[in-house]
Write an enzyme that holds these catalytic residues in place. Structure first.
Site, PDB file in Angstrom:
ATOM      1  N   GLU A   1     -91.105  90.730  11.531  1.00 47.23           N
ATOM      2  CA  GLU A   1     -91.992  90.218  12.590  1.00 47.23           C
ATOM      3  C   GLU A   1     -92.704  88.941  12.176  1.00 47.23           C
ATOM      4  OE1 GLU A   1     -93.409  90.075  15.383  1.00 47.23           O
ATOM      5  OE2 GLU A   1     -92.599  91.771  16.470  1.00 47.23           O
ATOM      6  N   ASP A   2     -92.893  88.026  13.125  1.00 54.63           N
ATOM      7  CA  ASP A   2     -93.676  86.814  12.835  1.00 54.63           C
ATOM      8  C   ASP A   2     -95.039  86.853  13.501  1.00 54.63           C
ATOM      9  OD1 ASP A   2     -92.680  86.472  15.492  1.00 54.63           O
ATOM     10  OD2 ASP A   2     -93.158  84.330  15.339  1.00 54.63           O
TER      11      ASP A   2
ATOM     12  N   LYS B   1     -96.509  94.694  22.895  1.00 56.13           N
ATOM     13  CA  LYS B   1     -97.011  94.766  21.520  1.00 56.13           C
ATOM     14  C   LYS B   1     -98.482  94.344  21.550  1.00 56.13           C
ATOM     15  CE  LYS B   1     -92.527  93.222  19.686  1.00 56.13           C
ATOM     16  NZ  LYS B   1     -91.783  92.135  19.033  1.00 56.13           N
TER      17      LYS B   1
ATOM     18  N   SER C   1     -87.770  93.048  20.894  1.00 53.46           N
ATOM     19  CA  SER C   1     -88.452  91.821  21.336  1.00 53.46           C
ATOM     20  C   SER C   1     -89.213  92.041  22.633  1.00 53.46           C
ATOM     21  CB  SER C   1     -87.411  90.717  21.550  1.00 53.46           C
ATOM     22  OG  SER C   1     -87.974  89.627  22.242  1.00 53.46           O
ATOM     23  N   ALA C   2     -90.317  91.318  22.785  1.00 54.69           N
ATOM     24  CA  ALA C   2     -91.094  91.387  24.024  1.00 54.69           C
ATOM     25  C   ALA C   2     -90.478  90.526  25.122  1.00 54.69           C
ATOM     26  CB  ALA C   2     -92.518  90.899  23.753  1.00 54.69           C
TER      27      ALA C   2
ATOM     28  N   LYS D   1     -98.445  85.172  20.246  1.00 55.24           N
ATOM     29  CA  LYS D   1     -97.128  85.479  19.668  1.00 55.24           C
ATOM     30  C   LYS D   1     -96.855  86.975  19.774  1.00 55.24           C
ATOM     31  CE  LYS D   1     -96.464  81.725  16.391  1.00 55.24           C
ATOM     32  NZ  LYS D   1     -96.486  81.348  14.973  1.00 55.24           N
ATOM     33  N   GLY D   2     -95.670  87.315  20.216  1.00 51.73           N
ATOM     34  CA  GLY D   2     -95.284  88.723  20.327  1.00 51.73           C
ATOM     35  C   GLY D   2     -95.801  89.402  21.577  1.00 51.73           C
TER      36      GLY D   2
ATOM     37  N   ASP E   1     -87.554  91.276  15.315  1.00 51.25           N
ATOM     38  CA  ASP E   1     -88.132  90.570  16.446  1.00 51.25           C
ATOM     39  C   ASP E   1     -87.227  89.347  16.701  1.00 51.25           C
ATOM     40  OD1 ASP E   1     -90.103  89.595  18.313  1.00 51.25           O
ATOM     41  OD2 ASP E   1     -90.736  88.181  16.746  1.00 51.25           O
ATOM     42  N   LEU E   2     -87.350  88.733  17.860  1.00 51.72           N
ATOM     43  CA  LEU E   2     -86.484  87.582  18.171  1.00 51.72           C
ATOM     44  C   LEU E   2     -87.181  86.231  17.945  1.00 51.72           C
ATOM     45  CD1 LEU E   2     -83.772  86.531  19.489  1.00 51.72           C
ATOM     46  CD2 LEU E   2     -85.065  86.465  21.623  1.00 51.72           C
ATOM     47  N   ASP E   3     -88.158  85.964  18.830  1.00 54.25           N
ATOM     48  CA  ASP E   3     -88.805  84.640  18.824  1.00 54.25           C
ATOM     49  C   ASP E   3     -89.584  84.418  17.525  1.00 54.25           C
ATOM     50  OD1 ASP E   3     -88.051  83.913  21.533  1.00 54.25           O
ATOM     51  OD2 ASP E   3     -89.497  85.412  22.210  1.00 54.25           O
TER      52      ASP E   3
ATOM     53  N   LYS F   1     -88.181  88.823  27.933  1.00 50.70           N
ATOM     54  CA  LYS F   1     -87.202  89.182  28.968  1.00 50.70           C
ATOM     55  C   LYS F   1     -85.995  88.254  28.918  1.00 50.70           C
ATOM     56  CE  LYS F   1     -90.320  91.555  32.003  1.00 50.70           C
ATOM     57  NZ  LYS F   1     -90.961  91.722  33.267  1.00 50.70           N
ATOM     58  N   ASN F   2     -86.081  87.213  28.097  1.00 50.31           N
ATOM     59  CA  ASN F   2     -84.968  86.264  27.951  1.00 50.31           C
ATOM     60  C   ASN F   2     -84.135  86.553  26.703  1.00 50.31           C
ATOM     61  OD1 ASN F   2     -85.722  84.461  30.211  1.00 50.31           O
ATOM     62  ND2 ASN F   2     -87.551  84.066  28.985  1.00 50.31           N
TER      63      ASN F   2
ATOM     64  N   THR G   1     -87.731  79.744  18.622  1.00 48.02           N
ATOM     65  CA  THR G   1     -88.185  79.585  20.005  1.00 48.02           C
ATOM     66  C   THR G   1     -89.704  79.687  20.148  1.00 48.02           C
ATOM     67  OG1 THR G   1     -87.545  81.876  20.161  1.00 48.02           O
ATOM     68  CG2 THR G   1     -86.147  80.296  21.317  1.00 48.02           C
TER      69      THR G   1
HETATM   70  C1  BG6 Z   1     -92.320  87.189  22.573  1.00 48.26           C
HETATM   71  C2  BG6 Z   1     -92.939  85.842  22.263  1.00 48.26           C
HETATM   72  O1  BG6 Z   1     -91.203  87.384  21.747  1.00 48.26           O
HETATM   73  O2  BG6 Z   1     -91.896  87.245  23.932  1.00 48.26           O
HETATM   74  C3  BG6 Z   1     -94.059  85.541  23.259  1.00 48.26           C
HETATM   75  O3  BG6 Z   1     -93.437  85.858  20.950  1.00 48.26           O
HETATM   76  C4  BG6 Z   1     -93.556  85.654  24.676  1.00 48.26           C
HETATM   77  O4  BG6 Z   1     -94.547  84.243  23.001  1.00 48.26           O
HETATM   78  C5  BG6 Z   1     -92.940  87.032  24.901  1.00 48.26           C
HETATM   79  O5  BG6 Z   1     -94.614  85.465  25.604  1.00 48.26           O
HETATM   80  C6  BG6 Z   1     -92.352  87.203  26.287  1.00 48.26           C
HETATM   81  O6  BG6 Z   1     -91.258  86.346  26.412  1.00 48.26           O
HETATM   82  P1  BG6 Z   1     -90.572  85.909  27.763  1.00 48.26           P
HETATM   83  O7  BG6 Z   1     -89.363  85.139  27.306  1.00 48.26           O
HETATM   84  O8  BG6 Z   1     -90.187  87.166  28.493  1.00 48.26           O
HETATM   85  O9  BG6 Z   1     -91.547  85.100  28.532  1.00 48.26           O
HETATM   86 MG    MG Z   2     -91.977  86.748  17.434  1.00 47.89          MG
END
Ligand code: BG6
Ligand code: MG
Length: 218
Positions: A169-170, A145, A114-115, A45-46, A9-11, A117-118, A17
């Protein structure tokens, strides 16, 4: 020995982040008169951006128009982007680079699941983009998720059976997604929160290469 794959997972796992998502959601929730606690944050989260806003609105029984919904989503993301604009390698979480390099040295397939989009932009900012064989993020999925779609796409692209995929995963939603996919979830965070994971580590500094070796040869 079955060939394994490692899905990150990323964040909150690779980069710190999760705190920026928290700050941006809190600001947004408060701006529409909704309280936002760290306990509620744990449930986001996630979870995708759309689902997160839906949850915040449902906690406060608020209904808004589609246009307002889109406006709030943009507001949250703009705020979040302002936090990550200055990101660099210093925001990679402890020992993440060492773990990635160890797995690369051992010729293990590595994916991002990762969920966000960034995600791609963040990986580039912190110079980790090229360490991943496969990147699956919020732009590649239709389901959030705990739906396992993101991890199953990653496993499929790496051509590794889900049972042989280890997921770091966190988030509660992410651990559930890995379990539903029949993968091996390893929690990064607090045991009390991530009790559905097979193992939990506070962070990667606690994870020895011996432990990783075991996962590889199991
Ligand atoms: C997940 C985060 O990785 O991505 C969530 O844990 C976040 O908090 C989700 O809402 C979507 O991220 P983003 O950057 O597309 O808004
Ligand atoms: Mg995460």
């Amino acid at each position: 020995m079955n060939k394994k794959a490692f899905i990150f997972d990323l964040d909150g796992v690779i980069v710190d982040t999760a705190k920026y998502h928290y700050l941006a959601w809190k600001k947004l929730a408060n701006s529409i008169g909704v309280d936002f606690t760290e306990i509620q944050n744990e449930q986001l989260k996630g979870v995708s951006r759309v689902k997160s806003l839906e949850k915040i609105l449902s906690w406060s029984n608020k209904t808004i128009s589609e246009d307002q919904f889109m406006e709030l989503m943009t507001k949250k993301n703009d705020d979040y982007l302002s936090y990550i604009a200055k990101m660099d390698e210093s925001e990679i979480l402890p020992d993440v680079t060492n773990i990635l390099d160890y797995l690369i040295e051992k010729k293990q397939p590595i994916a991002l699941g990762s969920a966000s989009k960034n995600a791609r932009e963040i990986l580039k900012k912190v110079n980790l983009y090229n360490k991943f064989d496969v990147i699956v993020d919020g732009n590649d999925v239709t389901e959030a998720k705990p739906n396992p779609e993101v991890f199953l796409i990653a496993a499929n692209k790496l051509n590794i059976n889900p049972e042989n995929c280890i997921v770091f995963e966190d988030s509660v939603a992410g651990v559930q997604a890995a379990n539903i996919a029949k993968m091996i979830p390893i929690g990064i965070g607090r045991k009390e929160v991530l009790h559905e994971a097979d193992d939990v580590f506070t962070d990667f500094t606690e994870m020895s290469t011996g432990y990783l070796k075991e996962l590889i040869i199991k």
